[in-house]
Motif scaffolding. Structure first.
Motif, PDB file in Angstrom:
ATOM      1  N   MET A   1      26.673  67.431  32.192  1.00 29.69           N
ATOM      2  CA  MET A   1      27.366  67.848  30.845  1.00 29.69           C
ATOM      3  C   MET A   1      26.433  68.005  29.625  1.00 29.69           C
ATOM      4  O   MET A   1      25.351  67.288  29.456  1.00 29.69           O
ATOM      5  N   ASP A   5      30.255  69.608  25.022  1.00 25.34           N
ATOM      6  CA  ASP A   5      31.563  69.076  25.994  1.00 25.34           C
ATOM      7  C   ASP A   5      32.225  68.073  25.519  1.00 25.34           C
ATOM      8  O   ASP A   5      33.573  67.959  25.710  1.00 25.34           O
ATOM      9  N   SER A 133      34.260  60.456  28.192  1.00 29.80           N
ATOM     10  CA  SER A 133      34.174  61.455  29.256  1.00 29.80           C
ATOM     11  C   SER A 133      33.938  61.051  30.582  1.00 29.80           C
ATOM     12  O   SER A 133      34.291  61.546  31.562  1.00 29.80           O
ATOM     13  N   ALA A 188      29.661  70.300  35.402  1.00 32.50           N
ATOM     14  CA  ALA A 188      29.656  70.396  33.794  1.00 32.50           C
ATOM     15  C   ALA A 188      31.125  69.920  33.346  1.00 32.50           C
ATOM     16  O   ALA A 188      31.242  69.841  32.289  1.00 32.50           O
ATOM     17  N   ALA A 190      33.648  67.371  32.285  1.00 31.15           N
ATOM     18  CA  ALA A 190      33.650  65.879  31.898  1.00 31.15           C
ATOM     19  C   ALA A 190      34.292  65.003  32.813  1.00 31.15           C
ATOM     20  O   ALA A 190      35.540  65.158  33.311  1.00 31.15           O
TER      21      ALA A 190
END
Length: 206
Positions: A1, A5, A133, A188, A190
């Motif tokens: 990530m 993000d 996240s 990518a 979260a």
């Protein structure tokens, strides 16, 4: 990530000329530990923290004078943020890997890091943002993965399962290149901590 993000873009900021007491009030009211300092053009010029704003701000308890204790000689408290802010500030850009940001926070002993794009403040990322996240519900993570992979290869192209942030993908028809693209897309998202494929990839020429 990447930082982009999870970062917060609606950032509370102060200027170099902001009274130190006003900055301290903002920290207390919002529950922050630090504030980015920006100039009139929006460029990041520093960061001011709780510790810096507290320096020399609390007077010595006068009751010690009754017992003849000496009063500690101290500088007067700062009037403006510019007098106590840290400069140059530690900052990252929107494309910085979150693992690198986490390491930077631990190394510098800070709880938040400003995000800068082309010299201007674009956002801020905090430890709480990163914790949020990695604690997203598996169902939410799985839905986002299915959406991303659906765009890349069709709704029926991939079989996905998520357990504790670990992603399992069944793919019996894709080639190694397609799997690589899929893995990049999934990592990518979260909340993803690991990605595993099952089913042998079809190699070029087979």
């Amino acid at each position: 990530m990447r930082t982009r993000d999870v970062m917060t873009t609606d950032v509370v900021v102060v200027g170099p000329d902001t009274p130190a007491r006003d900055a301290a009030r903002l920290l207390a009211e919002r529950g922050f530990t630090a504030l980015p300092v920006v100039d009139a053009s929006g460029a990041l010029v520093g960061v001011v923290t709780e510790a810096e704003l507290l320096r020399n701000r609390l007077p010595q308890d006068p009751r010690w004078l009754v017992h003849g204790e000496p009063v500690e000689a101290r500088r007067p408290p700062a009037d403006a943020v510019a007098q106590v802010m840290t400069t140059p500030p530690v900052a990252v850009d929107p494309n910085t890997d979150l693992a690198e940001v986490a390491g930077l926070m631990l190394e510098q002993g800070v709880r938040s890091v400003p995000v800068v794009r082309d010299g201007r403040l674009a956002g801020i990322v905090t430890r709480r943002d990163m914790l949020r996240s990695i604690t997203r519900a598996d169902g939410v993570v799985e839905a986002e993965i299915r959406h991303r992979l659906g765009v890349a290869g069709g709704a029926q192209r991939w079989q996905v399962a998520v357990n504790g942030g670990r992603v399992s993908i069944v793919d019996k028809v894709g080639d190694a290149t397609e799997r690589h693209v899929a893995e990049v897309l999934v990592r990518a998202v979260a909340g993803v901590t690991d990605v595993r494929f099952t089913g042998e990839p079809v190699r070029a020429g087979n």
